[in-house]
Enzyme design. Sequence first.
Site, mmCIF file in Angstrom:
data_model
loop_
_atom_site.group_PDB
_atom_site.id
_atom_site.type_symbol
_atom_site.label_atom_id
_atom_site.label_comp_id
_atom_site.label_asym_id
_atom_site.label_seq_id
_atom_site.Cartn_x
_atom_site.Cartn_y
_atom_site.Cartn_z
ATOM 1 N N ASP A 107 24.359 11.177 9.852
ATOM 2 C CA ASP A 107 23.958 12.216 9.282
ATOM 3 C C ASP A 107 22.496 12.844 9.830
ATOM 4 O OD1 ASP A 107 24.344 14.038 6.576
ATOM 5 O OD2 ASP A 107 22.538 13.080 6.045
ATOM 6 N N GLY A 109 20.901 10.744 11.136
ATOM 7 C CA GLY A 109 20.424 9.933 12.546
ATOM 8 C C GLY A 109 19.411 9.041 12.321
ATOM 9 N N LEU A 112 20.736 5.156 11.997
ATOM 10 C CA LEU A 112 21.176 4.529 13.200
ATOM 11 C C LEU A 112 20.164 4.524 14.293
ATOM 12 C CD1 LEU A 112 23.784 3.380 14.217
ATOM 13 C CD2 LEU A 112 24.347 5.632 15.288
ATOM 14 N N ARG A 169 34.052 5.182 -3.484
ATOM 15 C CA ARG A 169 34.443 4.270 -2.086
ATOM 16 C C ARG A 169 35.757 3.819 -1.891
ATOM 17 N NH1 ARG A 169 29.092 2.793 -0.447
ATOM 18 N NH2 ARG A 169 27.553 2.337 -1.900
HETATM 19 P P1 XMP Z 1 21.209 9.278 7.857
HETATM 20 O O1 XMP Z 1 20.606 10.419 7.519
HETATM 21 O O2 XMP Z 1 20.091 8.141 8.440
HETATM 22 O O3 XMP Z 1 22.149 8.686 7.070
HETATM 23 O O4 XMP Z 1 22.232 9.211 9.294
HETATM 24 C C1 XMP Z 1 23.224 7.493 7.230
HETATM 25 C C2 XMP Z 1 23.623 7.126 5.820
HETATM 26 O O5 XMP Z 1 23.348 8.361 4.778
HETATM 27 C C3 XMP Z 1 24.539 8.254 3.674
HETATM 28 N N1 XMP Z 1 25.265 9.418 3.727
HETATM 29 C C4 XMP Z 1 26.133 9.861 3.098
HETATM 30 N N2 XMP Z 1 27.007 9.121 2.234
HETATM 31 N N3 XMP Z 1 28.485 11.065 2.019
HETATM 32 C C5 XMP Z 1 27.933 9.706 1.601
HETATM 33 O O6 XMP Z 1 28.702 9.068 0.653
HETATM 34 C C6 XMP Z 1 27.830 11.803 2.845
HETATM 35 O O7 XMP Z 1 28.411 12.851 2.993
HETATM 36 C C7 XMP Z 1 26.638 11.168 3.488
HETATM 37 N N4 XMP Z 1 25.888 11.777 4.378
HETATM 38 C C8 XMP Z 1 24.978 10.811 4.657
HETATM 39 C C9 XMP Z 1 25.439 7.132 4.233
HETATM 40 O O8 XMP Z 1 25.113 6.096 3.734
HETATM 41 C C10 XMP Z 1 24.971 6.911 5.707
HETATM 42 O O9 XMP Z 1 25.370 5.629 6.096
#
Ligand code: XMP
Length: 181
Positions: A107, A109, A112, A169
């Site tokens: 998302d 990032g 990761l 989920r």
């Molecule tokens: P980042 O922003 O660190 O986030 O890349 C990664 C984590 O954010 C959650 N995430 C989502 N969860 N639907 C979800 O259920 C989404 O559209 C979404 N976007 C981000 C997810 O836990 C991911 O590992």
Amino acid sequence: MPELEAHPLLSEQQVNDKIVELACEIASSFPEGEPVTVIGLLRGCFIFMADLVRELHRKGVIIGEVDFLIASSYGGGTSSSGNVKIERDVKHDIAGKHVLLVDDILDTGATLQKVIELFKSRNPATLKSCVLLEKPARLEVDIKSDFVGFTIPNKFVVGCGLDYDQRYRELPYIGIMKEDD
Ligand code: XMP
């Protein structure tokens, strides 16, 4: 409580076919005959990773350790806090190992990036990452996953391990949460 859109973004068949494709790519990118340590970012990875390791096995990959990490960047709902905290670290030493990190979605990032930085400092022989989904519109850091299932629009999605406040989920497809009016 927002509802789920009736039409899936990605069907169960599309997801399953993609996992087979990803497993082929991943299998050919690691040295043959050497075990791969697979590390998942809980909790969203659990369904994708379970499907992926079985498919990797079918492609001849030897799975070494399977381990999990919990990193949080989200509170409840659909907004990001942008703040990544390692809540549970892996139990295995990854030095000298071939490591595949598995996450549900890239998302912003931030998660990761933080985990890759941490793992690189532990000197694995190889470190690669795989995500089922990526949302380029939300990316805030300079990071790319080595293997990406689908590039999706900027919508909050659920299913295949992804949740909205711990719901959905278990859906075997990727659905979209309706936006609030
Ligand atoms: P980042 O922003 O660190 O986030 O890349 C990664 C984590 O954010 C959650 N995430 C989502 N969860 N639907 C979800 O259920 C989404 O559209 C979404 N976007 C981000 C997810 O836990 C991911 O590992």
